[in-house]
Motif scaffolding. Structure first.
Motif, PDB file in Angstrom:
ATOM      1  N   VAL A  55       8.658 -15.784  11.311  1.00  0.00           N
ATOM      2  CA  VAL A  55       7.537 -15.152  10.611  1.00  0.00           C
ATOM      3  C   VAL A  55       8.108 -14.247   9.517  1.00  0.00           C
ATOM      4  O   VAL A  55       8.864 -13.320   9.789  1.00  0.00           O
ATOM      5  CB  VAL A  55       6.660 -14.326  11.569  1.00  0.00           C
ATOM      6  N   ASN A  56       7.737 -14.530   8.284  1.00  0.00           N
ATOM      7  CA  ASN A  56       8.221 -13.769   7.137  1.00  0.00           C
ATOM      8  C   ASN A  56       7.261 -12.623   6.828  1.00  0.00           C
ATOM      9  O   ASN A  56       6.169 -12.841   6.308  1.00  0.00           O
ATOM     10  CB  ASN A  56       8.368 -14.690   5.923  1.00  0.00           C
ATOM     11  N   VAL A  57       7.661 -11.396   7.177  1.00  0.00           N
ATOM     12  CA  VAL A  57       6.824 -10.225   6.929  1.00  0.00           C
ATOM     13  C   VAL A  57       7.374  -9.470   5.729  1.00  0.00           C
ATOM     14  O   VAL A  57       8.528  -9.030   5.731  1.00  0.00           O
ATOM     15  CB  VAL A  57       6.798  -9.281   8.151  1.00  0.00           C
ATOM     16  N   THR A  58       6.558  -9.341   4.678  1.00  0.00           N
ATOM     17  CA  THR A  58       6.981  -8.595   3.487  1.00  0.00           C
ATOM     18  C   THR A  58       6.150  -7.319   3.379  1.00  0.00           C
ATOM     19  O   THR A  58       4.939  -7.337   3.592  1.00  0.00           O
ATOM     20  CB  THR A  58       6.801  -9.428   2.205  1.00  0.00           C
ATOM     21  N   VAL A  59       6.822  -6.217   3.058  1.00  0.00           N
ATOM     22  CA  VAL A  59       6.152  -4.919   2.957  1.00  0.00           C
ATOM     23  C   VAL A  59       6.406  -4.318   1.583  1.00  0.00           C
ATOM     24  O   VAL A  59       7.551  -4.091   1.200  1.00  0.00           O
ATOM     25  CB  VAL A  59       6.654  -3.939   4.040  1.00  0.00           C
ATOM     26  N   GLY A  60       5.322  -4.063   0.832  1.00  0.00           N
ATOM     27  CA  GLY A  60       5.429  -3.443  -0.477  1.00  0.00           C
ATOM     28  C   GLY A  60       4.933  -2.013  -0.432  1.00  0.00           C
ATOM     29  O   GLY A  60       4.388  -1.559   0.586  1.00  0.00           O
ATOM     30  N   GLU A  61       5.098  -1.266  -1.536  1.00  0.00           N
ATOM     31  CA  GLU A  61       4.640   0.129  -1.575  1.00  0.00           C
ATOM     32  C   GLU A  61       4.096   0.474  -2.958  1.00  0.00           C
ATOM     33  O   GLU A  61       4.722   1.177  -3.736  1.00  0.00           O
ATOM     34  CB  GLU A  61       5.760   1.083  -1.159  1.00  0.00           C
ATOM     35  N   SER A  62       2.916  -0.033  -3.253  1.00  0.00           N
ATOM     36  CA  SER A  62       2.301   0.218  -4.560  1.00  0.00           C
ATOM     37  C   SER A  62       1.347   1.410  -4.535  1.00  0.00           C
ATOM     38  O   SER A  62       0.626   1.641  -5.493  1.00  0.00           O
ATOM     39  CB  SER A  62       1.546  -1.032  -5.018  1.00  0.00           C
ATOM     40  N   PHE A  70      -5.049  -1.101  -1.847  1.00  0.00           N
ATOM     41  CA  PHE A  70      -6.438  -1.509  -1.608  1.00  0.00           C
ATOM     42  C   PHE A  70      -6.941  -2.465  -2.694  1.00  0.00           C
ATOM     43  O   PHE A  70      -7.778  -3.341  -2.430  1.00  0.00           O
ATOM     44  CB  PHE A  70      -7.350  -0.292  -1.503  1.00  0.00           C
ATOM     45  N   LYS A  71      -6.446  -2.300  -3.924  1.00  0.00           N
ATOM     46  CA  LYS A  71      -6.837  -3.237  -4.985  1.00  0.00           C
ATOM     47  C   LYS A  71      -6.358  -4.647  -4.650  1.00  0.00           C
ATOM     48  O   LYS A  71      -7.097  -5.626  -4.805  1.00  0.00           O
ATOM     49  CB  LYS A  71      -6.250  -2.782  -6.326  1.00  0.00           C
ATOM     50  N   GLY A 103       0.799  -1.217   0.000  1.00  0.00           N
ATOM     51  CA  GLY A 103       0.000   0.000   0.000  1.00  0.00           C
ATOM     52  C   GLY A 103       0.829   1.263   0.000  1.00  0.00           C
ATOM     53  O   GLY A 103       1.808   1.374  -0.741  1.00  0.00           O
ATOM     54  N   SER A 104       0.457   2.200   0.842  1.00  0.00           N
ATOM     55  CA  SER A 104       1.012   3.551   0.854  1.00  0.00           C
ATOM     56  C   SER A 104       2.527   3.608   0.998  1.00  0.00           C
ATOM     57  O   SER A 104       3.105   2.981   1.893  1.00  0.00           O
ATOM     58  CB  SER A 104       0.376   4.344   2.008  1.00  0.00           C
TER      59      SER A 104
END
Length: 334
Positions: free
Chosen positions: A58-65, A71-72, A36-37
């Protein structure tokens, strides 16, 4: 003997395959996907890094689209948590409803939108909201080309603008706050969902101006010049203090994470979100965001514990003049 060893090898291979499948299942069960943001990204990534030290399995991945892009993905069930720099819209809520996705909306910090120019720029020391509108409104496209058209004392030099793309919550908030309508913006500017691209662009452009989250200015203050904004009470620069007390107006806004209620059924997601809320006050300061009040984080934690679904806002709009505590109490009927 050969037959015996062949059987052993075959059994070992089957066990290995079975173990691999089980391992993959375990990995899937201990993965948390966030997107997200780009404004919320630094905070979510900081929380994820801290959480990984406590829960390395625990594998936490953070994207920024971007908020809209996030939300999509969230409404398609592709992510567990969606970062957002604005409240969810009616259209996005409908998309979630159609897909059978319920969510818990959790405010995590505040942000001030920074208006910046290159350090090479010596003529802009502040800008008014009216001048920002004149600069960014749709009618400016193709007509407002040089800085003297914004303020007569400024030089007749080309204007080069940089800003978030249309899928960004920052774009939505800025256009609504400055131009009076969400999405109302001239289109002839350099757009990117990656704020680092905007930073690099404006830093090397004497005639450039950009806007993005305060955290990106603070991490690049050595090459950018912050422009105070005059909203009617004199020029005010965004800072921890001015964003928190609301004097940096109208470019201060809350930031959120939205959590899929089905994902909350998993212990690792429960643990991560609780960890997020409990550590957001400290980590938001570290990344340049502005924390909520301590009592507000307690209310957010209670909201999560109660699994309160839905939004505290109306039609995807922030409520200017109301504290986060007021908004949370309003939904709870207090």
């Amino acid at each position: 003997m050969k037959k015996y060893f062949l059987l052993i090898a075959t059994a070992a291979m089957m066990a290995s395959c079975g173990g691999g499948k089980k391992s993959a299942e375990n990995n899937a069960a201990t993965s948390i996907k966030i997107d997200g943001s780009s404004t919320v990204y630094p905070l979510s990534e900081a929380v994820a890094e801290e959480f990984r030290t406590e829960q390395p399995n625990v594998n936490v991945t953070v994207g920024e689209s971007g908020t809209g892009g996030g939300f999509k993905k969230f409404s398609r069930g592709e992510t567990d948590i969606s970062d957002a720099s604005r409240p969810i819209t009616a259209e996005e809520m409908e998309a979630c409803k159609t897909a059978g996705i319920n969510f818990i909306e959790l405010p995590v910090a505040y942000d001030g939108l920074a208006v910046v120019v290159s350090k090479q720029n010596t003529f802009i020391d502040h800008i008014t909201v009216a001048e920002l509108k004149k600069l960014w409104e749709p009618a400016a496209q193709g007509t407002v080309k040089t800085w003297d058209q914004i303020r007569s004392s400024w030089p007749k030099e080309p204007i080069n603008l940089y800003g978030p793309g249309t899928a960004s919550g920052t774009f939505d908030y800025f256009t609504e706050a400055i131009c009076g309508k969400k999405g109302a913006s001239r289109g002839d500017y350099t757009a990117s969902e990656d704020d680092n691209v905007l930073v690099q662009g404006v830093a090397n452009d004497k005639g450039g101006l950009a806007y993005f989250g305060l955290s990106y200015f603070e991490s690049n203050s050595d090459k950018l010049k912050l422009v105070p904004v005059d909203g009617g009470n004199g020029p005010i620069a965004p800072s921890q203090e001015t964003v928190s007390n609301g004097t940096y107006a109208p470019l201060s806004r809350p930031m959120f994470i939205y959590v899929n209620t089905k994902a909350v059924e998993r212990k690792e997601v429960q643990g991560f979100v609780k960890f997020y809320i409990e550590n957001a006050e400290k980590l938001s300061k570290d990344v340049g965001s502005v924390p909520l009040q301590s009592n507000e984080y307690k209310m957010v934690l209670s909201r999560f514990a109660a699994k309160t679904t839905g939004t505290i806002f109306t039609e995807g709009k922030t409520s200017v003049g109301m504290s986060m505590a007021d908004l949370l109490n309003k939904q709870e009927g207090k």
